[in-house]
Motif scaffolding. Structure first.
Motif, PDB file in Angstrom:
ATOM      1  N   THR A  56      29.001 -27.603  -8.681  1.00  0.00           N
ATOM      2  CA  THR A  56      29.230 -27.703 -10.150  1.00  0.00           C
ATOM      3  C   THR A  56      30.057 -26.843 -10.654  1.00  0.00           C
ATOM      4  N   VAL A  57      29.442 -25.546 -10.777  1.00  0.00           N
ATOM      5  CA  VAL A  57      30.043 -24.662 -11.231  1.00  0.00           C
ATOM      6  C   VAL A  57      31.277 -24.073 -10.733  1.00  0.00           C
ATOM      7  N   ALA A  58      31.572 -24.316  -9.318  1.00  0.00           N
ATOM      8  CA  ALA A  58      33.035 -24.215  -8.827  1.00  0.00           C
ATOM      9  C   ALA A  58      34.037 -25.037  -9.515  1.00  0.00           C
ATOM     10  N   GLY A  59      33.339 -26.346  -9.647  1.00  0.00           N
ATOM     11  CA  GLY A  59      34.248 -27.377 -10.359  1.00  0.00           C
ATOM     12  C   GLY A  59      34.756 -26.917 -11.833  1.00  0.00           C
ATOM     13  N   LEU A  60      33.422 -26.255 -12.650  1.00  0.00           N
ATOM     14  CA  LEU A  60      33.658 -26.000 -13.764  1.00  0.00           C
ATOM     15  C   LEU A  60      34.760 -25.053 -14.085  1.00  0.00           C
ATOM     16  N   THR A  89      38.494 -28.602  -2.613  1.00  0.00           N
ATOM     17  CA  THR A  89      38.359 -28.800  -1.194  1.00  0.00           C
ATOM     18  C   THR A  89      38.169 -27.555  -0.403  1.00  0.00           C
ATOM     19  N   ILE A  90      38.853 -26.716  -0.591  1.00  0.00           N
ATOM     20  CA  ILE A  90      38.803 -25.226  -0.026  1.00  0.00           C
ATOM     21  C   ILE A  90      37.388 -24.589  -0.297  1.00  0.00           C
ATOM     22  N   VAL A  91      36.940 -24.695  -1.586  1.00  0.00           N
ATOM     23  CA  VAL A  91      35.666 -24.192  -2.173  1.00  0.00           C
ATOM     24  C   VAL A  91      34.472 -24.640  -1.735  1.00  0.00           C
ATOM     25  N   PHE A  92      34.495 -25.982  -1.477  1.00  0.00           N
ATOM     26  CA  PHE A  92      33.522 -26.881  -1.274  1.00  0.00           C
ATOM     27  C   PHE A  92      33.300 -26.602   0.427  1.00  0.00           C
ATOM     28  N   TYR A  93      34.266 -26.585   1.329  1.00  0.00           N
ATOM     29  CA  TYR A  93      34.285 -26.389   2.611  1.00  0.00           C
ATOM     30  C   TYR A  93      33.701 -24.993   2.986  1.00  0.00           C
ATOM     31  N   ILE A  94      34.066 -23.930   2.086  1.00  0.00           N
ATOM     32  CA  ILE A  94      33.431 -22.739   2.547  1.00  0.00           C
ATOM     33  C   ILE A  94      31.896 -22.542   1.992  1.00  0.00           C
ATOM     34  N   VAL A  95      31.662 -23.226   0.898  1.00  0.00           N
ATOM     35  CA  VAL A  95      30.152 -23.267   0.595  1.00  0.00           C
ATOM     36  C   VAL A  95      29.456 -23.789   1.818  1.00  0.00           C
ATOM     37  N   PHE A  96      29.823 -24.959   2.335  1.00  0.00           N
ATOM     38  CA  PHE A  96      28.981 -25.545   3.544  1.00  0.00           C
ATOM     39  C   PHE A  96      28.998 -24.888   4.505  1.00  0.00           C
ATOM     40  N   ILE A  97      30.188 -24.135   4.663  1.00  0.00           N
ATOM     41  CA  ILE A  97      30.143 -23.342   6.138  1.00  0.00           C
ATOM     42  C   ILE A  97      29.020 -22.165   5.911  1.00  0.00           C
TER      43      ILE A  97
END
Length: 479
Positions: free
Chosen positions: A354-358, A379-387
């Motif tokens: 959520t913070v990333a999206g804001l 997409t890139i931020v979410f991917y990195i977070v889950f990795i």
């Protein structure tokens, strides 16, 4: 047969050897290394763009974490990484998001589309000649189609005539593992789809032709947009954002007051306090971003008097960040009272995303970015977070925390979440924790199932977590 076809067959065989009858372990790391090495050897001139490097690093890190932790998240992210790797490698001009979509699309359609092209697309330049690849496909189908139909009819006749079925039983086919054949064919389908990528042409074209910035329309450049409608939309926007800011300010103020005082309103439990807060956050953030995307979608970005709307939009986003912080505090209070669970960790993950999206929405407003920018970057931020999430052994963390700090740890929950926290359960060293007969039975069943599964697997399934658990069991630790 072409070189690429031979490689596909070889990797399919390797896939079958590494994964049939095995669980997640060192086989994932080895397969990832082979895939990455094959891509580089087949296409040595392909420049390693940032997205290709990201997918390669994600594949290697997630496979290494499978070997070390053997968590479900590591396995899922490794599969996703391989899919993205194929997408960005064979669709280098596309963004990470669209390349990933194309790659997922390939896994469902590539085989059908490629075979159709080979068999039904005419070669106008050489009508009497077939390419070597086309002949290979036809030769395979010449053998595969009759055999497949024959096997189908044998099955039908066997089910219709018991005497025929009895006769077939005398044919010794025990040396053939039909289960492995099905598994290998499934692997062939996946490997073929990986190396024979297809695209959603309309989405690919849209991605290639769209920048990250909003562009002024011709009408806006000529300064003859529908000014009345624009002014009306602007006034509606700032009035709406002003009212929403006031409401959210009151909401955040109420939350901060109760968190500071340390006392909840009468009749409100920690559970409802946290869960209702999360639900409010989800709705609030979705609406916040949707409103921002609507009002900053076009001409209003170039309206000279839009300063107030931008300021209110930024305040609205900052207040949502405050809302994120209060939810994080409430979730922490809930964990300290009732213990750690997968869903409560999931709340933290959602807050990070959520913070990333804001933040990216704030960048969109301030730098006049378009919606494609939000999709691409998030997409890139979410991917990195889950990795990054694959570096943590979440079930082990949950188990250790609840056993050490939980006031009343739910042992049955800890037993049920997975078998990769078995080591922690077998080494319980808390004098105030005494397992009931039911809990002992469930734990014994979990240990038995773990040992049974391990016996059927080879060194290819080796991972540090399972090895540590086996060492504990063999040392006769009492539980």
């Amino acid at each position: 047969m072409k070189k690429n076809d031979i490689i596909i067959i070889c990797i399919t065989i390797l896939y079958s050897v590494l994964f049939f009858g095995e669980s997640a372990g060192i086989n994932f790391l080895f397969f990832n290394l082979v895939i990455i090495g094959t891509l580089r050897s087949l296409h040595p001139k392909v420049a390693l763009s940032s997205t290709i490097v990201l997918a390669m690093v994600g594949s290697l890190l997630s496979s290494i974490n499978i070997v070390w932790h053997n968590t479900h998240l590591s396995v899922v992210m490794n599969v996703i990484s391989i899919v993205f790797l194929g997408g960005v490698f064979f669709n280098q001009q596309n963004s990470f998001f669209v390349a990933g979509i194309n790659s997922f699309y390939s896994f469902f359609t590539s085989l059908i589309i490629n075979i159709s092209k080979k068999l039904f697309t005419s070669n106008n330049s050489q009508p009497n000649k077939s390419s070597a690849s086309e002949k290979s496909y036809k030769n395979i189908l010449i053998f595969l189609i009759p055999v497949s139909i024959t096997i189908l009819f044998i099955s039908l006749y066997a089910s219709a005539n018991p005497a025929f079925a009895h006769l077939i039983q005398y044919i010794d086919l025990s040396f053939i593992s039909w289960e492995r054949i099905r598994f290998t064919l499934g692997g062939a389908f996946l490997v073929f789809s990986f190396f024979r990528q297809v695209q959603i042409s309309s989405l690919t074209a849209l991605d290639l032709n769209t920048s990250n910035f909003l562009l002024r329309s011709a009408a806006t450049k000529r300064k003859i947009p529908n000014l009345i409608s624009l002014k009306h939309e602007y006034k509606t926007g700032w009035i709406l954002l002003l009212m929403l800011n006031i409401v959210l300010l009151i909401f955040n103020g109420t939350d901060l007051f109760h968190l500071t005082v340390g006392k909840l309103p009468e009749g409100v439990s920690y559970s409802s306090y946290v869960h209702q807060g999360v639900n409010t956050l989800i709705i609030s953030i979705i609406l916040a971003i949707a409103i921002i995307l609507y009002y900053f979608r076009g001409s209003i970005n170039f309206y000279k008097k839009n300063k107030l709307l931008k300021q209110l939009g930024n305040v609205w986003l900052m207040q949502n960040l405050v809302l994120v912080a209060t939810i994080a505090i409430k979730n922490s209070l809930y964990i300290s009272t009732f213990g750690l669970t997968q869903k409560r960790i999931g709340v933290y993950v959602y807050l990070i995303l959520t913070v990333a999206g804001l933040i990216t929405t704030f960048i969109k407003i301030s730098r006049t970015k378009n919606n494609w920018f939000l999709i691409r970057i998030n997409t890139i931020v979410f991917y990195i977070v889950f990795i990054l999430g694959t570096f943590f052994h979440w079930n082990s963390i949950i188990t250790r925390y609840n056993l050490q700090y939980g006031p009343q740890p739910d042992i049955e929950y800890l037993i049920s979440i997975s078998d990769n926290n078995l080591y922690n359960l077998l080494t319980i060293n808390q004098p105030d924790i005494v397992l009931t007969d039911r809990q002992n039975v469930l734990l014994q069943k979990k240990k038995t199932e773990f040992l049974r599964k391990g016996k059927a697997q080879s060194f290819l399934s080796w991972n540090h977590n399972d090895w540590q658990t086996k060492q504990t069991i063999e040392s006769h630790v009492e539980f």
